[in-house]
Motif scaffolding. Structure first.
Motif, PDB file in Angstrom:
ATOM      1  N   PHE A 127      31.630 -30.039 -49.468  1.00  9.31           N
ATOM      2  CA  PHE A 127      30.952 -29.426 -48.327  1.00  9.31           C
ATOM      3  C   PHE A 127      29.589 -30.037 -48.009  1.00  9.31           C
ATOM      4  CE2 PHE A 127      34.098 -26.120 -49.250  1.00  9.31           C
ATOM      5  CZ  PHE A 127      34.620 -25.955 -47.977  1.00  9.31           C
ATOM      6  N   MET A 128      29.410 -31.308 -48.332  1.00  2.83           N
ATOM      7  CA  MET A 128      28.322 -32.134 -47.818  1.00  2.83           C
ATOM      8  C   MET A 128      26.938 -31.831 -48.395  1.00  2.83           C
ATOM      9  SD  MET A 128      29.528 -32.345 -43.810  1.00  2.83           S
ATOM     10  CE  MET A 128      28.250 -33.501 -43.366  1.00  2.83           C
ATOM     11  N   CYS A 129      26.852 -31.076 -49.483  1.00  2.00           N
ATOM     12  CA  CYS A 129      25.536 -30.804 -50.073  1.00  2.00           C
ATOM     13  C   CYS A 129      24.886 -32.091 -50.582  1.00  2.00           C
ATOM     14  CB  CYS A 129      25.662 -29.812 -51.220  1.00  2.00           C
ATOM     15  SG  CYS A 129      26.434 -28.242 -50.765  1.00  2.00           S
TER      16      CYS A 129
ATOM     17  N   ARG B 215      21.319 -35.240 -52.307  1.00  2.00           N
ATOM     18  CA  ARG B 215      21.503 -36.244 -53.362  1.00  2.00           C
ATOM     19  C   ARG B 215      21.469 -35.545 -54.727  1.00  2.00           C
ATOM     20  NH1 ARG B 215      20.582 -41.083 -50.464  1.00  2.00           N
ATOM     21  NH2 ARG B 215      21.420 -40.589 -48.396  1.00  2.00           N
ATOM     22  N   SER B 216      21.120 -36.262 -55.774  1.00  2.00           N
ATOM     23  CA  SER B 216      21.178 -35.662 -57.108  1.00  2.00           C
ATOM     24  C   SER B 216      19.885 -34.960 -57.507  1.00  2.00           C
ATOM     25  CB  SER B 216      21.503 -36.733 -58.158  1.00  2.00           C
ATOM     26  OG  SER B 216      20.489 -37.728 -58.159  1.00  2.00           O
ATOM     27  N   ALA B 217      18.773 -35.295 -56.833  1.00  5.41           N
ATOM     28  CA  ALA B 217      17.487 -34.722 -57.256  1.00  5.41           C
ATOM     29  C   ALA B 217      16.524 -34.560 -56.086  1.00  5.41           C
ATOM     30  CB  ALA B 217      16.859 -35.603 -58.329  1.00  5.41           C
ATOM     31  N   GLY B 218      17.065 -34.350 -54.875  1.00  5.63           N
ATOM     32  CA  GLY B 218      16.222 -34.243 -53.690  1.00  5.63           C
ATOM     33  C   GLY B 218      16.256 -35.524 -52.885  1.00  5.63           C
ATOM     34  N   ASN B 219      15.920 -35.414 -51.590  1.00  4.93           N
ATOM     35  CA  ASN B 219      16.093 -36.569 -50.719  1.00  4.93           C
ATOM     36  C   ASN B 219      15.239 -36.415 -49.469  1.00  4.93           C
ATOM     37  OD1 ASN B 219      17.352 -38.929 -49.570  1.00  4.93           O
ATOM     38  ND2 ASN B 219      18.651 -37.568 -48.359  1.00  4.93           N
ATOM     39  N   VAL B 220      14.600 -37.504 -49.047  1.00  2.18           N
ATOM     40  CA  VAL B 220      13.832 -37.502 -47.800  1.00  2.18           C
ATOM     41  C   VAL B 220      14.804 -37.634 -46.636  1.00  2.18           C
ATOM     42  CG1 VAL B 220      12.135 -38.723 -46.403  1.00  2.18           C
ATOM     43  CG2 VAL B 220      11.755 -38.456 -48.856  1.00  2.18           C
TER      44      VAL B 220
ATOM     45  N   ILE C 166      18.402 -29.569 -55.633  1.00  2.00           N
ATOM     46  CA  ILE C 166      19.214 -28.375 -55.888  1.00  2.00           C
ATOM     47  C   ILE C 166      19.572 -28.221 -57.355  1.00  2.00           C
ATOM     48  CG2 ILE C 166      20.141 -28.071 -53.571  1.00  2.00           C
ATOM     49  CD1 ILE C 166      22.585 -29.655 -54.359  1.00  2.00           C
ATOM     50  N   SER C 167      19.540 -29.301 -58.119  1.00  5.70           N
ATOM     51  CA  SER C 167      19.857 -29.174 -59.544  1.00  5.70           C
ATOM     52  C   SER C 167      18.794 -28.348 -60.266  1.00  5.70           C
ATOM     53  CB  SER C 167      19.964 -30.556 -60.198  1.00  5.70           C
ATOM     54  OG  SER C 167      18.692 -31.139 -60.424  1.00  5.70           O
ATOM     55  N   ARG C 168      17.574 -28.365 -59.750  1.00  4.04           N
ATOM     56  CA  ARG C 168      16.488 -27.605 -60.374  1.00  4.04           C
ATOM     57  C   ARG C 168      16.318 -26.230 -59.740  1.00  4.04           C
ATOM     58  NH1 ARG C 168      11.554 -26.576 -59.095  1.00  4.04           N
ATOM     59  NH2 ARG C 168      11.507 -28.038 -57.349  1.00  4.04           N
ATOM     60  N   ILE C 169      16.605 -26.141 -58.409  1.00  7.25           N
ATOM     61  CA  ILE C 169      16.370 -24.883 -57.703  1.00  7.25           C
ATOM     62  C   ILE C 169      17.494 -23.876 -57.924  1.00  7.25           C
ATOM     63  CG2 ILE C 169      16.208 -23.870 -55.395  1.00  7.25           C
ATOM     64  CD1 ILE C 169      14.624 -26.313 -54.553  1.00  7.25           C
TER      65      ILE C 169
END
Length: 281
Positions: A60-62, A67-72, A87-90
């Motif tokens: 579903f395009m997350c 990406r794996s650790a945030g992305n600009v 999202i891995s941390r949040i």
């Protein structure tokens, strides 16, 4: 004459300072706006084995955005930098109900709205697919934040915020959502509605990140099932072409579709459906 110039300079400076303060206060107010959407007692269990639930959740395009650790996602001088957070941390800091609200309504843990989060599309997901996304999020190993780790706003971005011209999806999520516990039988139609429609219209061109996106139902007519499968699995389009964002999203997200899902999507698009959001049930 010097006194007049000095007076004009003081007045001008006062106007500039007052305007800057007004823009900052207005932008902070917009960023801090909260939404009265209750956290439900949502339990992320679709009844599938964790491997299958995670596979569906990944489609579903997350990853395409986070990406794996945030992305600009966007950066421009004077405007600012928009970051899809790690999202891995949040995710571990959210309950299942809070994640369901974030996914479907674009409302964060503190009640404020997420920027760009495509909740107006995800709002139509079946309960079991929301559960699948959350199940997958719970499997992610926590990674240090990619840098920059948070969004920031320059003066033009602040003005856009103060004027409410930035896309907070919480403002566009339907108030009364249809209750859909499970994926419908028409899987192709449902998956197009909840993935492809993030970027594509069916019969008309769209614009994403300043680039024209072709009408999905039209361009798909040129793809055989084998070609379409290759596109979603590898990101390679007809003529062995790289397709920019489409190729990136295919490799990171759509490659998780299984053969039956790809076949269903392709078959439904071959019916040449019309514009207007395809219903999810």
């Amino acid at each position: 004459m010097k006194k007049l110039f000095r007076k004009i300079a003081v007045i001008t400076l006062s106007i500039v300072v007052f305007g800057a303060v007004a823009v900052f206060v207005g932008s902070e107010y917009r960023l801090g706006k909260t939404y009265d959407i209750a956290v439900t007692d949502f339990h992320a269990d679709s009844g599938l084995p964790i491997e299958e639930a995670s596979r569906r959740g990944r489609s579903f395009m997350c990853v395409g955005c986070h990406r794996s650790a945030g992305n600009v996602l966007f950066t421009a001088p004077l405007v600012g930098t928009l970051v899809a957070p790690n999202i891995s941390r949040i995710a571990p800091t959210y309950s299942d109900g809070e994640l369901e609200r974030l996914i479907r309504h674009g409302v964060k843990k503190d009640g404020t709205a997420a920027l760009v989060m495509p909740s107006s599309t995800f709002a139509h997901l079946a309960d079991d697919d929301v559960a699948n996304i959350i199940t997958w999020l719970r499997t992610l190993p926590q990674a240090p934040d990619a840098q920059p780790a948070a969004s920031s706003f320059g003066p033009l971005g602040r003005i856009a915020l103060a004027l409410d011209h930035l896309p907070f999806e919480a403002d566009h999520t339907p108030a009364n959502l249809p209750e859909l516990a499970h994926r419908p039988a028409d899987t192709g139609r449902y998956l197009v509605a909840n993935t492809c429609s993030h970027c594509h219209h069916l019969q008309t061109e769209a614009e994403v990140e300043g680039k024209v996106v072709p009408p999905l139902a039209v361009v798909s007519q040129a793809y055989s099932l084998a070609d379409f499968t290759q596109l979603l699995r590898t990101g390679i389009g007809l003529g062995s072409r790289e397709l920019g964002l489409m190729s990136e999203v295919a490799r990171s997200d759509f490659s998780n579709f299984d053969a039956s899902e790809i076949t269903s999507i392709h078959a439904w698009l071959q019916t040449n459906p019309q514009d207007g959001r395809p219903v999810s049930h």
